[in-house]
Design a protein around this motif. Structure first.
Motif, PDB file in Angstrom:
ATOM      1  N   PRO A  91       0.801  -1.229   0.000  1.00 52.40           N
ATOM      2  CA  PRO A  91       0.000   0.000   0.000  1.00 52.40           C
ATOM      3  C   PRO A  91       0.834   1.279   0.000  1.00 52.40           C
ATOM      4  CG  PRO A  91      -0.981  -1.603   1.463  1.00 52.40           C
ATOM      5  CD  PRO A  91       0.325  -2.182   1.031  1.00 52.40           C
ATOM      6  N   PHE A  92       2.092   1.211   0.395  1.00 50.83           N
ATOM      7  CA  PHE A  92       2.976   2.376   0.365  1.00 50.83           C
ATOM      8  C   PHE A  92       3.565   2.627  -1.025  1.00 50.83           C
ATOM      9  CE2 PHE A  92       4.066   1.941   5.150  1.00 50.83           C
ATOM     10  CZ  PHE A  92       2.988   2.743   5.490  1.00 50.83           C
ATOM     11  N   GLY A  93       3.297   1.741  -1.973  1.00 51.18           N
ATOM     12  CA  GLY A  93       3.822   1.915  -3.323  1.00 51.18           C
ATOM     13  C   GLY A  93       4.846   0.852  -3.684  1.00 51.18           C
ATOM     14  N   GLU A  94       5.560   1.107  -4.769  1.00 45.73           N
ATOM     15  CA  GLU A  94       6.534   0.138  -5.275  1.00 45.73           C
ATOM     16  C   GLU A  94       7.880   0.272  -4.561  1.00 45.73           C
ATOM     17  OE1 GLU A  94       6.993  -0.506  -9.466  1.00 45.73           O
ATOM     18  OE2 GLU A  94       4.976   0.198  -9.906  1.00 45.73           O
ATOM     19  N   ILE A  95       8.537  -0.853  -4.377  1.00 43.12           N
ATOM     20  CA  ILE A  95       9.905  -0.886  -3.882  1.00 43.12           C
ATOM     21  C   ILE A  95      10.699  -1.721  -4.882  1.00 43.12           C
ATOM     22  CG2 ILE A  95       9.402  -2.833  -2.346  1.00 43.12           C
ATOM     23  CD1 ILE A  95      11.530  -1.670  -0.426  1.00 43.12           C
ATOM     24  N   ALA A  96      11.782  -1.162  -5.381  1.00 41.34           N
ATOM     25  CA  ALA A  96      12.523  -1.789  -6.470  1.00 41.34           C
ATOM     26  C   ALA A  96      13.390  -2.931  -5.970  1.00 41.34           C
ATOM     27  CB  ALA A  96      13.388  -0.754  -7.176  1.00 41.34           C
ATOM     28  N   VAL A  97      13.512  -3.953  -6.815  1.00 36.69           N
ATOM     29  CA  VAL A  97      14.471  -5.027  -6.596  1.00 36.69           C
ATOM     30  C   VAL A  97      15.808  -4.584  -7.182  1.00 36.69           C
ATOM     31  CG1 VAL A  97      15.076  -7.404  -7.195  1.00 36.69           C
ATOM     32  CG2 VAL A  97      12.709  -6.813  -6.605  1.00 36.69           C
ATOM     33  N   ASN A  98      16.874  -4.764  -6.436  1.00 43.11           N
ATOM     34  CA  ASN A  98      18.208  -4.418  -6.927  1.00 43.11           C
ATOM     35  C   ASN A  98      18.708  -5.564  -7.807  1.00 43.11           C
ATOM     36  OD1 ASN A  98      21.204  -4.229  -6.996  1.00 43.11           O
ATOM     37  ND2 ASN A  98      20.817  -2.406  -5.756  1.00 43.11           N
ATOM     38  N   GLU A  99      18.563  -5.380  -9.101  1.00 39.07           N
ATOM     39  CA  GLU A  99      18.852  -6.462 -10.043  1.00 39.07           C
ATOM     40  C   GLU A  99      20.350  -6.725 -10.171  1.00 39.07           C
ATOM     41  OE1 GLU A  99      16.667  -5.916 -13.673  1.00 39.07           O
ATOM     42  OE2 GLU A  99      14.788  -5.536 -12.598  1.00 39.07           O
ATOM     43  N   GLU A 100      21.179  -5.716  -9.933  1.00 32.87           N
ATOM     44  CA  GLU A 100      22.627  -5.940  -9.947  1.00 32.87           C
ATOM     45  C   GLU A 100      23.021  -6.933  -8.863  1.00 32.87           C
ATOM     46  OE1 GLU A 100      26.771  -3.330  -9.936  1.00 32.87           O
ATOM     47  OE2 GLU A 100      25.041  -2.613  -8.773  1.00 32.87           O
ATOM     48  N   ALA A 101      22.448  -6.773  -7.674  1.00 28.93           N
ATOM     49  CA  ALA A 101      22.737  -7.696  -6.578  1.00 28.93           C
ATOM     50  C   ALA A 101      22.203  -9.096  -6.885  1.00 28.93           C
ATOM     51  CB  ALA A 101      22.138  -7.167  -5.282  1.00 28.93           C
ATOM     52  N   VAL A 102      21.010  -9.166  -7.479  1.00 25.46           N
ATOM     53  CA  VAL A 102      20.439 -10.463  -7.862  1.00 25.46           C
ATOM     54  C   VAL A 102      21.350 -11.168  -8.849  1.00 25.46           C
ATOM     55  CG1 VAL A 102      18.543 -11.591  -9.080  1.00 25.46           C
ATOM     56  CG2 VAL A 102      18.049  -9.807  -7.400  1.00 25.46           C
ATOM     57  N   ASP A 103      21.777 -10.455  -9.881  1.00 20.71           N
ATOM     58  CA  ASP A 103      22.657 -11.047 -10.901  1.00 20.71           C
ATOM     59  C   ASP A 103      23.949 -11.551 -10.277  1.00 20.71           C
ATOM     60  OD1 ASP A 103      20.806 -10.449 -12.863  1.00 20.71           O
ATOM     61  OD2 ASP A 103      21.830  -8.642 -13.553  1.00 20.71           O
ATOM     62  N   GLU A 104      24.523 -10.756  -9.390  1.00 20.62           N
ATOM     63  CA  GLU A 104      25.786 -11.143  -8.758  1.00 20.62           C
ATOM     64  C   GLU A 104      25.607 -12.418  -7.939  1.00 20.62           C
ATOM     65  OE1 GLU A 104      29.828 -10.851  -7.731  1.00 20.62           O
ATOM     66  OE2 GLU A 104      28.719  -9.613  -9.175  1.00 20.62           O
ATOM     67  N   LEU A 105      24.517 -12.527  -7.206  1.00 17.45           N
ATOM     68  CA  LEU A 105      24.282 -13.722  -6.390  1.00 17.45           C
ATOM     69  C   LEU A 105      24.066 -14.959  -7.246  1.00 17.45           C
ATOM     70  CD1 LEU A 105      22.037 -12.406  -3.470  1.00 17.45           C
ATOM     71  CD2 LEU A 105      24.334 -13.365  -3.299  1.00 17.45           C
ATOM     72  N   VAL A 106      23.235 -14.829  -8.273  1.00 20.32           N
ATOM     73  CA  VAL A 106      22.952 -15.985  -9.138  1.00 20.32           C
ATOM     74  C   VAL A 106      24.216 -16.440  -9.853  1.00 20.32           C
ATOM     75  CG1 VAL A 106      21.665 -16.758 -11.158  1.00 20.32           C
ATOM     76  CG2 VAL A 106      20.518 -15.393  -9.409  1.00 20.32           C
ATOM     77  N   ASN A 107      25.031 -15.491 -10.297  1.00 18.47           N
ATOM     78  CA  ASN A 107      26.244 -15.832 -11.036  1.00 18.47           C
ATOM     79  C   ASN A 107      27.349 -16.386 -10.148  1.00 18.47           C
ATOM     80  OD1 ASN A 107      25.096 -14.974 -13.450  1.00 18.47           O
ATOM     81  ND2 ASN A 107      25.889 -12.889 -13.265  1.00 18.47           N
ATOM     82  N   SER A 108      27.342 -16.023  -8.875  1.00 17.57           N
ATOM     83  CA  SER A 108      28.431 -16.430  -7.983  1.00 17.57           C
ATOM     84  C   SER A 108      28.090 -17.634  -7.121  1.00 17.57           C
ATOM     85  CB  SER A 108      28.842 -15.265  -7.078  1.00 17.57           C
ATOM     86  OG  SER A 108      27.774 -14.906  -6.205  1.00 17.57           O
ATOM     87  N   CYS A 109      26.805 -17.979  -7.030  1.00 19.33           N
ATOM     88  CA  CYS A 109      26.389 -19.092  -6.159  1.00 19.33           C
ATOM     89  C   CYS A 109      25.487 -20.042  -6.936  1.00 19.33           C
ATOM     90  CB  CYS A 109      25.668 -18.556  -4.922  1.00 19.33           C
ATOM     91  SG  CYS A 109      25.240 -19.851  -3.725  1.00 19.33           S
ATOM     92  N   HIS A 110      25.967 -21.238  -7.169  1.00 23.69           N
ATOM     93  CA  HIS A 110      25.229 -22.202  -8.000  1.00 23.69           C
ATOM     94  C   HIS A 110      23.949 -22.683  -7.332  1.00 23.69           C
ATOM     95  CE1 HIS A 110      27.380 -24.887  -5.232  1.00 23.69           C
ATOM     96  NE2 HIS A 110      26.481 -25.806  -5.531  1.00 23.69           N
TER      97      HIS A 110
END
Length: 267
Positions: A91-110
């Motif tokens: 209800p407070f609005g949108e909160i963005a996902v930090n996609e750079e952090a997501v990419d780094e985690l997926v790429n660094s942790c199988h």
């Protein structure tokens, strides 16, 4: 890619002004704030655990990135599921996902996989977000659900998150979303929760994992907590502080079948 709220209107108010008032009643105004590496925060309906979460977040300077680690109550999706990108809505609005952090985690942790299914109906991460937005409208998030109990995997993920944060966001906060003992008499819940909380205060993720499993403590966010503690220690954590503990019985007056809630800061 937008994640719509699943429990607005049930776990917390679905109306912005009412939600604002709701959280206003839970926070501690003019509270001295501190930077934190990690936290344990409850995820029940706000009428039960909102005062615990409000006290916790009142004591923390909310940074511009918060990683939220959630148990998987639904059983859907991947064992270590990360929301891929876009934003979450409350209800407070949108909160963005930090996609750079997501990419780094997926790429660094199988072990970590992009997945939406495990998040669609899961409440444990969602209920943290209005508190985060209340204190910092600029915050971005990374959200993971955890559905596996393999301690070596949990500790590996904790180290991967630490490495990502040290590289990209050294001031980030990692929140383990967890309630404590479920549906036991007050005395039993207090006793078991005290054991688990003491292991967290000792920064002992192995002790927490072992005690919760050996004593069958129904702490639903045990595995997110293990990841958070591992990550925090890799980032230099020195102490943990119990901000507040209570049970549902303290709200309802029914102490026969309670759920425990703890707010803990790691710094």
């Amino acid at each position: 890619m937008i994640r719509q709220p699943a429990v607005a209107g049930s776990f917390y108010s679905g109306d912005k002004s009412r939600l604002q008032h709701e959280i206003d009643t839970f926070i501690i105004k003019d509270c001295e704030k501190q930077s934190a590496l990690g936290a344990v925060s409850p995820h029940a309906g706000y009428m039960y655990s909102g005062s615990i979460a409000g006290s916790l977040y009142s004591h923390i300077t909310i940074p511009d990135l918060v990683v939220i680690l959630s148990p998987n109550h639904t059983g859907y999706g991947k064992p270590y599921s990360i929301w891929p990108g876009g934003s979450w809505i409350t209800p407070f609005g949108e909160i963005a996902v930090n996609e750079e952090a997501v990419d780094e985690l997926v790429n660094s942790c199988h072990l970590i996989e992009r997945d939406k299914e495990s998040h669609l109906y899961e409440h444990a991460a969602e209920v943290q977000i209005p508190f985060i937005q209340y204190f910092n409208q600029k915050t971005e998030i990374v959200v993971m659900t955890i559905a596996s109990r393999k301690i070596l995997d949990l500790k590996t993920i904790g180290k991967c998150i630490s490495q990502m944060l040290q590289k990209l966001h050294p001031d980030a906060l990692v929140v383990a979303s967890s309630d404590m003992t479920h549906h036991e008499p007050q005395a039993s819940a207090n006793r078991k929760d005290n054991i688990a909380i003491n292991e967290i205060l000792a920064l002992n993720e192995d002790g927490l994992y072992n005690k919760v499993n050996e004593l069958r403590i129904s702490m639903c966010g045990i595995y997110p907590a293990v990841i958070m503690l591992t990550c925090s220690k890799e980032r230099g954590a020195k102490e943990a502080i119990l901000v507040r503990y209570a049970t549902s019985g303290d709200v309802t007056g029914d102490y026969d079948q309670v759920v425990g809630y703890a707010g803990i800061i790691i710094r």
